[in-house]
Design a protein around this motif. Structure first.
Motif, PDB file in Angstrom:
ATOM      1  N   LEU A 114       0.824  -1.210   0.000  1.00  0.00           N
ATOM      2  CA  LEU A 114       0.000   0.000   0.000  1.00  0.00           C
ATOM      3  C   LEU A 114       0.860   1.262   0.000  1.00  0.00           C
ATOM      4  O   LEU A 114       0.582   2.221  -0.724  1.00  0.00           O
ATOM      5  CB  LEU A 114      -0.947   0.009   1.204  1.00  0.00           C
ATOM      6  N   ARG A 115       1.927   1.249   0.788  1.00  0.00           N
ATOM      7  CA  ARG A 115       2.815   2.419   0.834  1.00  0.00           C
ATOM      8  C   ARG A 115       3.538   2.622  -0.497  1.00  0.00           C
ATOM      9  O   ARG A 115       3.719   3.744  -0.951  1.00  0.00           O
ATOM     10  CB  ARG A 115       3.818   2.267   1.969  1.00  0.00           C
ATOM     11  N   ILE A 116       3.944   1.530  -1.132  1.00  0.00           N
ATOM     12  CA  ILE A 116       4.620   1.629  -2.426  1.00  0.00           C
ATOM     13  C   ILE A 116       3.670   2.198  -3.476  1.00  0.00           C
ATOM     14  O   ILE A 116       4.027   3.111  -4.227  1.00  0.00           O
ATOM     15  CB  ILE A 116       5.156   0.243  -2.866  1.00  0.00           C
ATOM     16  N   VAL A 117       2.446   1.673  -3.522  1.00  0.00           N
ATOM     17  CA  VAL A 117       1.468   2.132  -4.508  1.00  0.00           C
ATOM     18  C   VAL A 117       1.092   3.594  -4.234  1.00  0.00           C
ATOM     19  O   VAL A 117       0.968   4.397  -5.156  1.00  0.00           O
ATOM     20  CB  VAL A 117       0.223   1.208  -4.529  1.00  0.00           C
ATOM     21  N   ARG A 118       0.942   3.936  -2.967  1.00  0.00           N
ATOM     22  CA  ARG A 118       0.638   5.330  -2.603  1.00  0.00           C
ATOM     23  C   ARG A 118       1.771   6.260  -3.046  1.00  0.00           C
ATOM     24  O   ARG A 118       1.531   7.360  -3.533  1.00  0.00           O
ATOM     25  CB  ARG A 118       0.429   5.456  -1.094  1.00  0.00           C
ATOM     26  N   GLY A 119       3.000   5.800  -2.902  1.00  0.00           N
ATOM     27  CA  GLY A 119       4.151   6.611  -3.284  1.00  0.00           C
ATOM     28  C   GLY A 119       4.220   6.890  -4.777  1.00  0.00           C
ATOM     29  O   GLY A 119       4.806   7.878  -5.204  1.00  0.00           O
TER      30      GLY A 119
END
Length: 150
Positions: free
Chosen positions: A51-56
């Motif tokens: 989720l953090r990677i996609v959000r980034g």
């Protein structure tokens, strides 16, 4: 508590063996702490990492291959992890219009909200950890871990 006391082993063959055992023990300790923090949200640390990677990458989409390149845990189950996030409506997955063999992955508003909730819930854990190590000690630890990996 010192590693010798934690695992009830008074002697190690070498200081390197002791360091490796301590690193493995501490890694598992962090994993268990993370699992405890993520449990109320019905996700695992790997889900949060995705989720953090996609959000980034937001607002641009990202492919599964690009996610795998930068994941902390290079899980072979990436497809299953993504499937769960799609089922939970935390990310969207669509065929890439330019390359039909590739999937475009984006985060939903529900996913963004969850990342924020988890970050808030994790503040206590981070505050406690910061009380144990100074900024300088944390930087030294990070440098030493980089050195171990070469």
């Amino acid at each position: 508590m010192r590693i010798q006391e934690e695992i009830k082993q008074s002697k190690f063959k070498t200081s390197h063996e002791k360091a490796i055992v301590n690193l493995m023990y501490t890694s598992n300790w962090f994993r268990d702490l993370q699992n405890q923090n993520f449990s109320p949200f019905d996700i695992k640390p790997q889900h949060y990492n995705i989720l953090r990677i996609v959000r980034g990458r937001r607002p641009d989409p990202i492919s599964a291959g690009e996610i795998k390149e930068v994941m902390l845990d290079k899980s072979p189950d990436l497809t299953r992890l993504i499937d769960k996030l799609v089922a939970m409506k935390l990310i969207d997955r669509r065929l890439c219009p330019e390359n039909r063999r590739k999937m475009d992955i984006t985060i939903t508003q529900k996913g963004l909200d969850l990342v924020d909730e988890v970050a808030k819930a994790s503040k206590g854990m981070m505050k406690e950890w910061k009380s144990r190590l100074s900024d300088e000690e944390a930087e030294t630890l990070s440098d030493l871990l980089d050195k171990v990996r070469g």
